[in-house]
Scaffold this active site. Structure first.
Site, mmCIF file in Angstrom:
data_model
loop_
_atom_site.group_PDB
_atom_site.id
_atom_site.type_symbol
_atom_site.label_atom_id
_atom_site.label_comp_id
_atom_site.label_asym_id
_atom_site.label_seq_id
_atom_site.Cartn_x
_atom_site.Cartn_y
_atom_site.Cartn_z
ATOM 1 N N ASP A 89 0.807 -1.223 0.000
ATOM 2 C CA ASP A 89 0.000 0.000 0.000
ATOM 3 C C ASP A 89 0.838 1.271 0.000
ATOM 4 O OD1 ASP A 89 -2.238 -1.672 0.139
ATOM 5 O OD2 ASP A 89 -2.192 -1.692 2.327
ATOM 6 N N GLY B 174 1.541 2.902 -2.662
ATOM 7 C CA GLY B 174 1.142 3.752 -3.793
ATOM 8 C C GLY B 174 1.709 3.222 -5.106
ATOM 9 N N GLY C 243 0.290 1.349 -7.356
ATOM 10 C CA GLY C 243 -0.670 1.473 -8.460
ATOM 11 C C GLY C 243 -0.600 2.849 -9.098
ATOM 12 N N ASN D 159 -5.078 -10.406 -3.688
ATOM 13 C CA ASN D 159 -4.861 -9.838 -2.354
ATOM 14 C C ASN D 159 -4.384 -8.387 -2.474
ATOM 15 O OD1 ASN D 159 -2.465 -10.774 -3.506
ATOM 16 N ND2 ASN D 159 -1.563 -11.506 -1.604
ATOM 17 N N ALA D 160 -3.828 -8.029 -3.621
ATOM 18 C CA ALA D 160 -3.369 -6.660 -3.847
ATOM 19 C C ALA D 160 -4.575 -5.730 -3.996
ATOM 20 C CB ALA D 160 -2.522 -6.601 -5.115
ATOM 21 N N GLY D 161 -4.364 -4.465 -3.683
ATOM 22 C CA GLY D 161 -5.399 -3.463 -3.911
ATOM 23 C C GLY D 161 -4.700 -2.192 -4.341
ATOM 24 N N HIS D 162 -4.828 -1.844 -5.602
ATOM 25 C CA HIS D 162 -4.114 -0.696 -6.143
ATOM 26 C C HIS D 162 -5.128 0.350 -6.597
ATOM 27 C CE1 HIS D 162 -0.707 -3.780 -7.177
ATOM 28 N NE2 HIS D 162 -0.845 -3.581 -5.898
ATOM 29 N N GLN E 61 2.140 -6.186 -3.052
ATOM 30 C CA GLN E 61 2.595 -6.248 -1.654
ATOM 31 C C GLN E 61 3.899 -5.444 -1.474
ATOM 32 O OE1 GLN E 61 1.606 -9.711 -3.065
ATOM 33 N NE2 GLN E 61 -0.337 -8.754 -2.621
ATOM 34 N N LYS F 258 2.994 10.008 -0.787
ATOM 35 C CA LYS F 258 2.169 10.502 0.320
ATOM 36 C C LYS F 258 2.902 11.496 1.218
ATOM 37 C CE LYS F 258 -1.444 7.882 1.240
ATOM 38 N NZ LYS F 258 -2.425 6.805 1.517
ATOM 39 N N LEU F 259 3.828 12.241 0.611
ATOM 40 C CA LEU F 259 4.544 13.274 1.361
ATOM 41 C C LEU F 259 3.554 14.294 1.914
ATOM 42 C CD1 LEU F 259 7.379 14.352 2.099
ATOM 43 C CD2 LEU F 259 7.297 15.718 0.016
ATOM 44 N N ASP F 260 2.490 14.537 1.138
ATOM 45 C CA ASP F 260 1.488 15.539 1.537
ATOM 46 C C ASP F 260 0.806 15.191 2.869
ATOM 47 O OD1 ASP F 260 0.571 13.474 -0.459
ATOM 48 O OD2 ASP F 260 -1.384 14.113 0.302
ATOM 49 N N SER G 77 -0.055 13.591 -4.191
ATOM 50 C CA SER G 77 -1.510 13.421 -4.013
ATOM 51 C C SER G 77 -1.898 12.131 -4.722
ATOM 52 C CB SER G 77 -2.289 14.613 -4.607
ATOM 53 O OG SER G 77 -2.827 14.296 -5.881
HETATM 54 P P1 GDP Z 1 -0.614 0.163 -3.580
HETATM 55 O O1 GDP Z 1 -1.208 -1.088 -3.030
HETATM 56 O O2 GDP Z 1 0.842 0.255 -3.310
HETATM 57 O O3 GDP Z 1 -0.960 0.403 -5.024
HETATM 58 O O4 GDP Z 1 -1.271 1.353 -2.753
HETATM 59 P P2 GDP Z 1 -2.835 1.534 -2.433
HETATM 60 O O5 GDP Z 1 -3.512 1.970 -3.670
HETATM 61 O O6 GDP Z 1 -3.364 0.326 -1.729
HETATM 62 O O7 GDP Z 1 -2.775 2.654 -1.320
HETATM 63 C C1 GDP Z 1 -2.243 3.904 -1.590
HETATM 64 C C2 GDP Z 1 -3.370 4.953 -1.385
HETATM 65 O O8 GDP Z 1 -2.794 6.227 -1.324
HETATM 66 C C3 GDP Z 1 -4.354 4.990 -2.540
HETATM 67 O O9 GDP Z 1 -5.617 5.341 -2.046
HETATM 68 C C4 GDP Z 1 -3.805 6.096 -3.440
HETATM 69 O O10 GDP Z 1 -4.816 6.740 -4.196
HETATM 70 C C5 GDP Z 1 -3.237 7.030 -2.414
HETATM 71 N N1 GDP Z 1 -2.035 7.758 -2.850
HETATM 72 C C6 GDP Z 1 -1.033 7.364 -3.682
HETATM 73 N N2 GDP Z 1 -0.075 8.294 -3.744
HETATM 74 C C7 GDP Z 1 -0.473 9.298 -2.922
HETATM 75 C C8 GDP Z 1 0.109 10.540 -2.530
HETATM 76 O O11 GDP Z 1 1.203 10.916 -2.934
HETATM 77 N N3 GDP Z 1 -0.605 11.307 -1.642
HETATM 78 C C9 GDP Z 1 -1.809 10.915 -1.142
HETATM 79 N N4 GDP Z 1 -2.420 11.712 -0.276
HETATM 80 N N5 GDP Z 1 -2.382 9.753 -1.491
HETATM 81 C C10 GDP Z 1 -1.713 8.947 -2.355
HETATM 82 P P1 IMO Z 2 -0.801 -4.296 -2.165
HETATM 83 O O1 IMO Z 2 -0.341 -4.831 -3.483
HETATM 84 C C1 IMO Z 2 -0.909 -4.653 2.165
HETATM 85 C C2 IMO Z 2 -1.022 -8.691 3.826
HETATM 86 C C3 IMO Z 2 -2.282 -9.114 4.551
HETATM 87 C C4 IMO Z 2 -1.684 -10.048 5.584
HETATM 88 C C5 IMO Z 2 -0.561 -10.740 4.811
HETATM 89 C C6 IMO Z 2 -0.940 -12.103 4.242
HETATM 90 O O2 IMO Z 2 -2.089 -3.568 -2.209
HETATM 91 O O3 IMO Z 2 0.286 -3.508 -1.523
HETATM 92 P P2 IMO Z 2 -2.424 -12.859 2.170
HETATM 93 O O4 IMO Z 2 -3.876 -12.648 1.880
HETATM 94 O O5 IMO Z 2 -1.503 -12.336 1.135
HETATM 95 O O6 IMO Z 2 -2.104 -14.279 2.529
HETATM 96 O O7 IMO Z 2 -2.157 -12.010 3.525
HETATM 97 O O8 IMO Z 2 -0.223 -9.866 3.759
HETATM 98 N N1 IMO Z 2 -1.222 -8.198 2.437
HETATM 99 C C7 IMO Z 2 -1.141 -6.916 2.086
HETATM 100 N N2 IMO Z 2 -0.969 -5.806 2.837
HETATM 101 N N3 IMO Z 2 -0.986 -4.549 0.814
HETATM 102 C C8 IMO Z 2 -1.150 -5.654 0.051
HETATM 103 O O9 IMO Z 2 -1.095 -5.605 -1.294
HETATM 104 C C9 IMO Z 2 -1.270 -6.904 0.684
HETATM 105 N N4 IMO Z 2 -1.454 -8.170 0.250
HETATM 106 C C10 IMO Z 2 -1.403 -8.955 1.328
HETATM 107 O O10 IMO Z 2 -2.935 -8.017 5.130
HETATM 108 O O11 IMO Z 2 -1.085 -9.296 6.619
HETATM 109 MG MG MG Z 3 -2.773 -1.708 -1.797
#
Ligand code: GDP
Ligand code: IMO
Ligand code: MG
Length: 429
Positions: A13, A15, A17, A38-41, A223, A330-332, A414
């Site tokens: 998480d 950033g 994506g 399991n990823a969420g981007h 991850q 996410k410096l902001d 952002s």
């Molecule tokens: P990922 O799993 O690494 O792709 O990251 P996620 O999408 O799960 O979580 C990052 C969150 O921060 C998302 O809601 C993005 O829209 C948001 N995000 C990414 N870059 C920035 C940033 O520079 N500033 C802020 N405030 N939000 C950001």
């Molecule tokens: P992105 O790509 C954050 C974490 C789960 C749990 C551990 C094992 O969005 O960064 P799993 O379902 O993979 O067996 O869970 O890994 N986890 C993540 N945490 N971002 C993710 O993906 C994750 N994918 C798995 O919360 O602690």
């Molecule tokens: Mg994510």
């Protein structure tokens, strides 16, 4: 021609994506090489928000998007994610999307087992995403997985199902669950097979062609390094290797194809799920970081744990993954803090450590040593050039890169795609 491998350098998480989407318009192919849904981007483009779990983030810009063999693929999830994105106007077809025919499948029985184990573990649970990732990878290395290519031969699946079900039925019996309903499983696979097979191919061959043509490949990690099954906070990790080296094995290209390794690093630290987290803040500051950063999981909606930036962990991740440069995101979120802290070392049993130890108990017991810096009163939110940043924010970035011994290539200010500062172009390095 330079390729770029994007990986998360913390607990996911960071950033990834957003940064992959930003880079994708200049890439010729984007490849997912490990993990699964399991990823969420989250990608923000104008007033549209795209949430991807399984599809490579390049799909939104229409860049050739490939799911490599290192991914575990839930075929039903694939269909629903494609349909959801098509509903948002994203074009996905056999020209711009392909799935490795040697990907192992995530089946309903994997999701069942994930849930049963977590429920039985009580407070010792990993806190998985519940999507069957771990059990599917176990079956892959246990040599009993059903793979994408098997969907074209469902009438010859008996021997494979014998192996798979012998294993799962024993486990299920231990949890007081009925045996796998083989007829129902085959019927479900038959229904989904044509949908998946239209995209299935030996993607290594397609990538070889792309590479020969001198095109740029962007590898998209899921991850983060601290969730890597070897290098992470074991056993509180995911079940794949999340480090940059997996880009090669998880897509069918050699190690020389990785190119510039771009580590995505959040300006503070978050973690979702159980496990050690030295700089975690259980106070108002942690709460404030979570609220400002909207730190809720994309996949499970769980609140992410928050804390100060841990330079020891990120330095270790960058070393382990051979990171060439980082994108600081996410410096902001740090805007307006009077002071900010950075962890520069740990105390453990009277000793000072400059690395994160391997043993779970040591990982849980290290105490962070902090360095405190003045915050900044101006805003970094939406900044698109270095000159837009307050002087003190620049000092923070410089201190981060010094401590992690890795240069900053990008800064994100952002969620919006274009709110990104380019310091050093990963594609031309
Ligand atoms: P990922 O799993 O690494 O792709 O990251 P996620 O999408 O799960 O979580 C990052 C969150 O921060 C998302 O809601 C993005 O829209 C948001 N995000 C990414 N870059 C920035 C940033 O520079 N500033 C802020 N405030 N939000 C950001
Ligand atoms: P992105 O790509 C954050 C974490 C789960 C749990 C551990 C094992 O969005 O960064 P799993 O379902 O993979 O067996 O869970 O890994 N986890 C993540 N945490 N971002 C993710 O993906 C994750 N994918 C798995 O919360 O602690
Ligand atoms: Mg994510």
């Amino acid at each position: 021609m330079a390729n770029v491998t994007v990986i998360g350098a913390q607990w996911g998480d960071e950033g990834k994506g957003k940064i992959v989407d930003w880079l994708a318009s200049r890439a010729d192919a984007v490849v997912r090489f490990q993990g699964g849904h399991n990823a969420g981007h989250t990608l923000v483009v104008g007033n549209q928000v795209y949430k991807l779990s399984l599809l490579p983030s390049g799909i939104v810009t229409g860049t050739l998007s490939i799911i490599g063999n290192g991914v575990v693929l839930d075929p039903w999830h694939l269909k629903s994610e494609i349909e959801k994105l098509e509903g948002q106007g994203v074009v996905i077809n056999t020209e711009n999307f392909a799935v490795a025919d040697n990907c192992p499948l995530i089946l309903p029985l994997h999701r069942d087992l994930d849930g049963l184990r977590e429920a039985a573990a009580g407070s010792g649970k990993i806190g998985t995403t519940g999507r069957g990732i771990g059990p599917a990878y176990e079956d892959k290395v246990g040599r009993r997985a059903i793979r994408v290519c098997d969907l074209a031969h469902l009438d010859a699946l008996d021997a494979q199902l014998d192996r798979l079900c012998a294993h799962h039925d024993a486990l299920r019996a231990g949890f007081g669950q009925p045996a796998v309903d083989r007829a129902a499983l085959i019927a479900e696979l038959k229904e989904i097979a044509p949908f998946v097979l239209q995209y299935a191919q030996p993607v290594w061959k397609r990538l070889k062609k792309v590479r020969k043509a001198g095109a740029r490949i962007l590898f998209e990690g899921a991850q983060g390094v601290l969730l890597d099954v070897d290098h992470g906070t074991y056993p509180f990790v995911t079940s794949s290797n999340t480090v940059s080296g997996t880009a090669a094995s998880g897509s069918g290209l050699g190690p020389s194809s990785a190119g510039f390794v771009l580590g995505i690093v959040k300006a503070y630290t978050t973690r979702v799920g159980s496990g050690p987290f030295p700089t975690e803040l259980d106070d108002e500051t942690g709460q404030c970081l979570g609220e400002r950063g909207h730190e809720f999981g994309t996949v499970t909606g769980r609140k992410r744990r928050c804390g100060w930036f841990d330079a020891v962990l990120v330095r270790q991740s960058c070393a382990i993954s051979g990171v060439t440069g980082i994108a600081l995101t996410k410096l902001d979120v740090l805007d307006g803090f009077e002071t900010v802290k950075i962890c520069t070392g740990y105390r453990l049993g009277g000793k000072i450590l400059d690395y994160f130890p391997s043993h779970a108990a040591d990982q849980a017991n290290v105490e962070p040593i902090y360095e405190e810096m003045e915050g900044w009163s101006g805003t970094t939110a939406g900044a698109r050039s270095w000159a837009d940043l307050p002087a003190q924010a620049i000092k923070y970035i410089q201190r981060v890169q010094e401590l992690i011994e890795t240069p900053v290539a990008l800064v994100s200010t952002s969620p919006e795609r274009e709110d990104t500062i380019l310091v050093r172009d990963p594609f031309v390095d």
